[in-house]
Design an enzyme around this catalytic site. Structure first.
Site, short mmCIF file in Angstrom:
data_model
loop_
_atom_site.label_atom_id
_atom_site.label_comp_id
_atom_site.label_asym_id
_atom_site.label_seq_id
_atom_site.Cartn_x
_atom_site.Cartn_y
_atom_site.Cartn_z
N TYR A 141 0.82 -1.21 0.00
CA TYR A 141 0.00 0.00 0.00
C TYR A 141 0.86 1.27 0.00
O TYR A 141 0.38 2.35 -0.27
CB TYR A 141 -0.95 0.03 1.21
N LYS A 191 3.63 -15.60 2.27
CA LYS A 191 3.53 -16.32 0.99
C LYS A 191 4.96 -16.59 0.55
O LYS A 191 5.41 -16.20 -0.54
CB LYS A 191 2.76 -15.43 -0.01
N ASP A 223 -2.83 -18.39 1.72
CA ASP A 223 -4.00 -19.07 1.15
C ASP A 223 -4.53 -20.14 2.10
O ASP A 223 -5.74 -20.28 2.30
CB ASP A 223 -3.69 -19.65 -0.24
N ASP A 247 -5.31 -6.86 5.75
CA ASP A 247 -6.51 -6.14 5.33
C ASP A 247 -7.59 -7.14 4.95
O ASP A 247 -8.76 -7.03 5.35
CB ASP A 247 -6.13 -5.24 4.14
N ASP A 251 -10.91 -8.93 7.71
CA ASP A 251 -12.34 -8.86 7.40
C ASP A 251 -12.97 -10.26 7.39
O ASP A 251 -14.12 -10.42 7.79
CB ASP A 251 -12.58 -8.18 6.04
#
Ligand code: NAD
Length: 361
Positions: A141, A191, A223, A247, A251
């Site tokens: 970001y 990852k 994942d 992020d 959620d």
């Protein structure tokens, strides 16, 4: 103990839920013999109306002085079509940057009386109690180069994921400190089978873990973590990850609890000279214009944020536990707002705040 708290109610239901959060904070202080020096400042749409800026200089100065900051929510529909740099939400980025809060903590836990509100089967959710720690100021970001450039007859979009050893180490240390006071287990998510930033992430996490031999560490690929969060969420205690993974997965974790109105969050930075952690505390939800001003909003996310503030910024574990226990008692009693679909007449925002104070005793 005496401490200062800056409140930034913001817009819409932010104002209503912050009022109840403060009611609970004052009640706790009275019961446990603390003194909270409260002040209030402008942030978001209301700040644009009154000063022309979503994050006025006065608010910036006050949040730097306060021992902790409690925020409601920002956002007003009238600004929806304004450019991003002028919108109320820009105030959020401003305050996070000013306070240098680099770790976002989202506690996710199940409540017995809300098990049916979860999209998962009761037996999977019952007993869930984890904290998702998201690195907040680095990664894709913020990395450069970024942008959209022309290429031949089309375009190329570029973003850069980048992390330094220090950025990884400080959020990892915070996660181990948290785990030490809980069930002593850290899961690091990356990852590393594909990304070099993740390989560095894993290397640094393994190094930092040596400082905490009493805490168990395991690693999950992002994942697999997305899958494990719905297959077996009870396995997690503290889960730490970089910004974008956090992020998305925070959620996913959020829906385990039922209503968005239930969810607190804490964004933590460095330690101040007086020993307190710099902290920005806010419910996860937005300003909910559809129910604003109607005394209908669920204040438990904001009240839970007060519990997080007591624990993380002031080390008051007993006081935090008293708030959490009172929230649970109120949920069990059914005196809850409409979003939690009570059997009888829904309670108002104010009634829920009062009920939490009564349950604290
Ligand atoms: P929202 O979270 O405000 O509302 C989504 C839905 O959930 C609405 O139906 C709302 O009524 C309901 N809801 C939210 N909080 C609730 C509560 N405490 N009790 C009962 N119901 C609740 O998200 P949105 O509608 O996408 O955004 C509205 C505004 O808030 C936008 O301007 C957005 O940019 C802003 N926003 C701000 C923050 C923040 O301040 N941190 C976060 C998200 C959205």
């Amino acid at each position: 103990m005496e401490f200062s708290v800056l409140t930034l109610p913001g817009d819409g239901i932010g104002i209503e839920v912050t009022r109840e959060a403060i009611r609970v904070l004052q009640h706790i202080c009275q019961k446990f013999g603390h003194k909270a020096n409260l002040s209030e400042a402008l942030l978001g749409g209301i700040a644009i109306h009154k000063t022309g800026s979503p994050f006025p200089a006065e608010t910036e100065a006050l949040c730097q002085q306060a021992d902790a900051t409690l925020m409601g929510a920002v956002g007003l529909p009238e600004f929806d079509n304004w450019p991003p740099e002028k919108r109320p939400e820009r105030g959020l980025l401003g305050i996070r940057k000013t306070l240098g809060v680099y770790a976002n903590l989202r506690p996710v836990r199940s409540y017995a009386s809300l098990l049916d509100s979860s999209p998962l089967k009761n037996h999977l959710v019952d007993g869930v109690d984890m904290i998702i720690v998201r690195e907040l100021t680095g990664g894709i970001y913020y990395g450069t180069p970024r942008g959209i450039t022309e290429e031949g007859s089309g375009h190329r979009g570029t973003n850069t994921m980048t992390y330094t050893t220090e950025e990884i180490a400080r959020v990892t240390r915070m996660s181990f400190e948290l785990a030490r006071n809980r069930r002593k287990k850290v899961t690091s998510v990356d990852k590393s089978n594909v990304l070099e930033t993740s390989q560095l992430w894993r290397r640094v996490v393994v190094e930092v873990a040596k400082e905490y031999p009493d805490v168990e560490l395991n690693h999950l690929l992002v994942d697999n973590c997305a899958m494990q969060l719905v297959l077996n969420p009870k396995q997690f205690d503290v889960v730490v990850m970089e910004n974008m993974f956090g992020d998305i997965l925070s959620d996913e974790g959020a829906v385990l609890a039922g209503s968005i109105g239930m969810l607190p969050s804490a964004s933590i930075g460095t330690r101040k000279p007086n020993g307190y952690w710099v902290g920005l505390y806010e419910p996860v939800h937005g300003s909910a214009p559809d129910i604003a001003g109607q005394n209908k909003a669920n204040p438990l996310g904001a009240i839970g944020s007060v519990a997080a503030m007591l624990e993380y910024s002031f080390g008051m574990k007993e006081e935090a536990a008293a708030v959490n226990k009172a929230m649970e008692a109120v949920l069990d009693s059914g005196r809850v707002t409409a979003d939690l679909r009570p059997k009888g007449q829904p309670a108002t925002t104010e009634q829920v705040g009062q009920a939490v104070c009564e349950a604290i005793g």
